[in-house]
Design a protein around this motif. Structure first.
Motif, short mmCIF file in Angstrom:
data_model
loop_
_atom_site.label_atom_id
_atom_site.label_comp_id
_atom_site.label_asym_id
_atom_site.label_seq_id
_atom_site.Cartn_x
_atom_site.Cartn_y
_atom_site.Cartn_z
N LYS A 96 0.85 -1.21 0.00
CA LYS A 96 0.00 0.00 0.00
C LYS A 96 0.88 1.26 0.00
O LYS A 96 0.57 2.24 -0.68
N LEU A 97 1.94 1.18 0.78
CA LEU A 97 2.86 2.33 0.84
C LEU A 97 3.47 2.61 -0.54
O LEU A 97 3.49 3.75 -1.02
N ILE A 98 3.93 1.54 -1.17
CA ILE A 98 4.53 1.70 -2.51
C ILE A 98 3.48 2.22 -3.51
O ILE A 98 3.77 3.10 -4.32
N SER A 99 2.27 1.69 -3.41
CA SER A 99 1.23 2.10 -4.36
C SER A 99 0.89 3.58 -4.16
O SER A 99 0.60 4.30 -5.12
N LYS A 100 0.95 4.03 -2.91
CA LYS A 100 0.70 5.45 -2.61
C LYS A 100 1.81 6.32 -3.20
O LYS A 100 1.57 7.35 -3.82
N MET A 101 3.05 5.86 -2.98
CA MET A 101 4.19 6.61 -3.52
C MET A 101 4.11 6.72 -5.04
O MET A 101 4.51 7.72 -5.62
N ARG A 102 3.60 5.66 -5.65
CA ARG A 102 3.48 5.68 -7.12
C ARG A 102 2.19 6.35 -7.58
O ARG A 102 1.92 6.39 -8.78
N ALA A 110 -2.80 -5.53 -7.92
CA ALA A 110 -2.02 -6.02 -6.77
C ALA A 110 -2.78 -7.15 -6.08
O ALA A 110 -2.21 -8.21 -5.77
N ASP A 111 -4.08 -6.94 -5.86
CA ASP A 111 -4.90 -7.99 -5.23
C ASP A 111 -4.90 -9.27 -6.06
O ASP A 111 -4.80 -10.37 -5.53
N GLU A 112 -5.01 -9.07 -7.37
CA GLU A 112 -5.01 -10.20 -8.29
C GLU A 112 -3.70 -11.00 -8.18
O GLU A 112 -3.69 -12.22 -8.14
N LEU A 113 -2.60 -10.26 -8.12
CA LEU A 113 -1.28 -10.91 -8.04
C LEU A 113 -1.09 -11.61 -6.69
O LEU A 113 -0.51 -12.70 -6.63
N LEU A 114 -1.59 -11.00 -5.62
CA LEU A 114 -1.50 -11.63 -4.30
C LEU A 114 -2.23 -12.97 -4.31
O LEU A 114 -1.74 -13.97 -3.77
N MET A 143 2.64 -4.55 -9.98
CA MET A 143 1.28 -4.10 -9.63
C MET A 143 0.83 -2.79 -10.28
O MET A 143 -0.35 -2.56 -10.43
N HIS A 144 1.79 -1.95 -10.69
CA HIS A 144 1.38 -0.69 -11.34
C HIS A 144 1.34 -0.84 -12.86
O HIS A 144 1.27 0.15 -13.58
N ASP A 145 1.40 -2.11 -13.31
CA ASP A 145 1.24 -2.42 -14.73
C ASP A 145 2.25 -1.65 -15.60
O ASP A 145 1.87 -1.00 -16.58
N PRO A 146 3.53 -1.74 -15.26
CA PRO A 146 4.55 -0.97 -15.98
C PRO A 146 4.77 -1.50 -17.41
O PRO A 146 4.57 -2.68 -17.67
N ASP A 147 5.20 -0.62 -18.29
CA ASP A 147 5.46 -1.01 -19.68
C ASP A 147 6.79 -1.73 -19.83
O ASP A 147 6.97 -2.55 -20.72
N VAL A 148 7.72 -1.36 -18.97
CA VAL A 148 9.06 -1.95 -19.03
C VAL A 148 9.32 -2.66 -17.70
O VAL A 148 9.08 -2.08 -16.63
N ILE A 149 9.76 -3.90 -17.76
CA ILE A 149 9.95 -4.67 -16.54
C ILE A 149 11.36 -5.26 -16.51
O ILE A 149 11.78 -5.94 -17.45
N LEU A 150 12.09 -4.95 -15.44
CA LEU A 150 13.45 -5.47 -15.27
C LEU A 150 13.43 -6.46 -14.12
O LEU A 150 13.02 -6.11 -13.00
N LEU A 151 13.87 -7.66 -14.38
CA LEU A 151 13.78 -8.71 -13.37
C LEU A 151 15.16 -9.31 -13.16
O LEU A 151 15.73 -9.93 -14.05
N ASP A 152 15.71 -9.11 -11.96
CA ASP A 152 17.05 -9.61 -11.68
C ASP A 152 16.95 -10.93 -10.92
O ASP A 152 16.60 -10.95 -9.74
#
Ligand SMILES: Nc1ncnc2c1ncn2[C@@H]1O[C@H](COP(=O)(O)OP(=O)(O)O)[C@@H](O)[C@H]1O
Ligand SMILES: [Mg+2]
Length: 295
Positions: A96-102, A110-114, A143-152
């Protein structure tokens, strides 16, 4: 969408990343494959603008990684190799904190992914296992449905079932047209979803593979077990490169275009079973790290 031009970061002793040039198209899934210490995380951190390059530059959607990092964050999701979540809150509070910041308008995805990753987000982060933390970080990345995703190294810490779910998620995001850059030291993982794979070793890009081309003309080994020894012997003679294993299994290695001939030959035999031998990681690695790998 992502252009890495002559990226160099020299940490000394041949460590870091050297003169890396790499272009990833919009909608492409690119796998960044290499052993520990190859420079994968270093590259990702530079793409995110967390570290300044010694030389070269990177753009995402024509924005400069270093100058425009705040703007880039708005449409990018980044899963760090070493995740660090705050210990003084639970999973949901963190998300929730991250979603607020964004300034996210909806928490639905986010709920769907959880739900998708079977996470109970009300657990205190301090009490979470490594795998659970990884899953929370994955939700935060997507969760914010980004266009570019970097996964390490995204699947590290996940159990096999969740690894598979994760790969399915990447597949779904790819269908949505997302541009995905994913590092891994596991060939099979990147081979499943990636359009292209770059192999990095000691900070140098040593090879780029087009996975479609590779998938369609791969060498595969099949294991056949016969009801009688005559068939085994006959097939072993017709396929001079084949090997008879301990359980009287015949290991036959062919390239994909010879599969119909093999099936025809096998149809004259009395079989107990036929299966494809899984290639080990090591076999893949040896193939690409040794020699030129062009075959
Ligand atoms: N901030 C740093 N300072 C000094 N050396 C570093 C730093 N970050 C990474 N390295 C070194 O650079 C090499 C590449 O690291 P890294 O990019 O983390 O590799 P990978 O992610 O492929 O495992 C390693 O030898 C690592 O020890
Ligand atoms: Mg790393």
């Amino acid at each position: 969408m992502i252009e890495i031009n002559h990226l160099t970061k020299d940490y000394g002793d041949h460590r870091g990343i050297f003169d890396l040039t790499l272009n990833i198209k919009k909608g492409e899934v690119y796998g960044f494959l290499g052993p520990n210490g190859a420079g994968k995380s270093t590259t990702m951190r530079h793409i995110m603008g967390f570290s300044k390059a010694d030389d070269g530059n990177i753009t995402i959607n024509s924005l400069d990684s270093w100058q425009d990092k705040e703007k880039i964050k708005e449409f990018t999701g980044y899963l760090a190799g070493e995740i660090a979540l705050p210990n003084d809150m639970n999973g949901l509070q963190y998300l929730k904190l991250i979603s607020k910041m964004r300034k996210m308008k909806s928490f639905d995805y986010a709920d769907e992914l959880l739900e998708y990753f079977k996470i109970n987000p009300n657990t205190n982060i301090k009490k979470m296992s490594k795998g659970m933390k990884q899953k929370i970080a994955i939700v935060a990345t997507f969760m914010h449905d980004p266009d570019v995703i970097l996964l390490d190294e995204p699947t590290s810490g996940l159990d096999p079932l969740m690894q598979e779910r994760f790969i399915d998620l990447v597949e779904k995001e790819k269908q949505k047209g997302k541009t995905i850059f994913m590092s891994s030291h596991i060939f099979e993982e990147v081979s499943k979803v990636c359009d292209r794979v770059g192999i990095v070793k000691e900070g140098n890009l040593i090879k780029e593979l087009n996975m479609d081309a590779l998938r369609n003309n791969e060498e595969k080994t099949y294991i056949a077990k016969f009801k009688n020894d005559e068939d085994l012997k006959r097939m072993a003679e017709s396929y001079p490169n084949s090997i008879i294993g301990s359980e009287k299994e015949l290991f036959i290695t062919i390239i994909d275009e010879d599969i119909n001939g093999l099936i025809t030959d096998l149809s004259t035999c009395n079989l107990i079973y036929l299966k494809e031998k899984e290639k080990s990681l090591e076999e893949y690695f040896m193939k690409f790290y040794e020699g030129d790998g062009d075959d």
